[in-house]
Enzyme design. Structure first.
Site, mmCIF file in Angstrom:
data_model
loop_
_atom_site.group_PDB
_atom_site.id
_atom_site.type_symbol
_atom_site.label_atom_id
_atom_site.label_comp_id
_atom_site.label_asym_id
_atom_site.label_seq_id
_atom_site.Cartn_x
_atom_site.Cartn_y
_atom_site.Cartn_z
ATOM 1 N N ASP A 1 -15.389 -10.312 3.365
ATOM 2 C CA ASP A 1 -15.706 -11.461 4.209
ATOM 3 C C ASP A 1 -17.205 -11.621 4.370
ATOM 4 O O ASP A 1 -17.725 -12.743 4.362
ATOM 5 C CB ASP A 1 -15.051 -11.324 5.585
ATOM 6 C CG ASP A 1 -13.547 -11.497 5.541
ATOM 7 O OD1 ASP A 1 -13.055 -12.169 4.607
ATOM 8 O OD2 ASP A 1 -12.864 -10.966 6.435
ATOM 9 N N GLN A 2 -17.904 -10.494 4.537
ATOM 10 C CA GLN A 2 -19.353 -10.556 4.683
ATOM 11 C C GLN A 2 -19.993 -11.117 3.422
ATOM 12 O O GLN A 2 -20.943 -11.893 3.497
ATOM 13 C CB GLN A 2 -19.911 -9.166 4.993
ATOM 14 C CG GLN A 2 -19.549 -8.692 6.388
ATOM 15 C CD GLN A 2 -20.092 -7.309 6.668
ATOM 16 O OE1 GLN A 2 -21.295 -7.090 6.599
ATOM 17 N NE2 GLN A 2 -19.209 -6.387 6.990
ATOM 18 N N VAL B 1 -15.465 -7.231 10.512
ATOM 19 C CA VAL B 1 -15.566 -8.157 9.389
ATOM 20 C C VAL B 1 -15.565 -7.313 8.130
ATOM 21 O O VAL B 1 -16.403 -6.423 7.981
ATOM 22 C CB VAL B 1 -16.860 -9.004 9.475
ATOM 23 C CG1 VAL B 1 -16.935 -9.991 8.331
ATOM 24 C CG2 VAL B 1 -16.932 -9.718 10.813
ATOM 25 N N SER B 2 -14.624 -7.578 7.245
ATOM 26 C CA SER B 2 -14.541 -6.787 6.025
ATOM 27 C C SER B 2 -15.756 -7.025 5.148
ATOM 28 O O SER B 2 -16.456 -8.035 5.269
ATOM 29 C CB SER B 2 -13.269 -7.136 5.248
ATOM 30 O OG SER B 2 -13.389 -8.428 4.687
ATOM 31 N N THR B 3 -15.989 -6.102 4.248
ATOM 32 C CA THR B 3 -17.101 -6.231 3.308
ATOM 33 C C THR B 3 -16.939 -7.499 2.474
ATOM 34 O O THR B 3 -17.915 -8.214 2.223
ATOM 35 C CB THR B 3 -17.178 -4.993 2.400
ATOM 36 O OG1 THR B 3 -17.265 -3.836 3.244
ATOM 37 C CG2 THR B 3 -18.382 -5.032 1.497
#
Length: 135
Positions: free
Chosen positions: A21-22, A17-19
């Site tokens: 997206d987080q 999960v990309s930063t």
């Protein structure tokens, strides 16, 4: 085509999960919960979690977690990998093709929850063959 509906199949869960997206609330924990629920519904055993949270999807093959996962496939520790969607596995088409070839070589399954792709089923194999992504 194979139809692998075996109970007690050993699988891993891939979390990337990309930063960004987080920051939007799409947590690694949410991805793991969904994958665990899917594995449980199929009667599969989750053996490993491969956590690449925050890693870019442009090149994941050299990441230590990816190398660990590939060794686990090769040695038969897991025979399937569950991930939330293709873009979470990798954003690089060549890497997706490499994953496909690798998994096919070791008779392992790629299972994408969002695209409803599960190469452990005949329908899943047909779908990805038609797409040409994992052909």
């Amino acid at each position: 085509m194979k139809e692998n509906l075996a109970l007690n199949k050993s699988v891993g869960i891939w979390i990337r999960v990309s930063t960004d997206d987080q920051a939007k609330g799409d947590s690694p924990e949410h991805h793991e919960e969904r994958a665990r629920a899917y594995a449980k519904s199929r009667g599969w055993n989750v053996k490993e979690i491969y956590d690449l949270a925050g890693q870019s999807g442009k090149a994941v093959m050299q990441h230590p977690e990816c190398k660990r996962m590939m060794k686990d496939i090769e040695r038969g520790h897991i025979s399937g990998l569950i991930f939330s969607k293709l873009a979470r596995l990798s954003r690089n088409r060549r890497e997706l093709e490499d994953f496909s070839e690798y998994f096919k070589k070791y008779d392992a399954d790629l299972i994408s929850l969002s695209e409803a792709i599960d190469t452990s089923t005949a329908g899943g194999l047909m779908f990805v063959h038609l797409l040409g992504v994992f052909a």
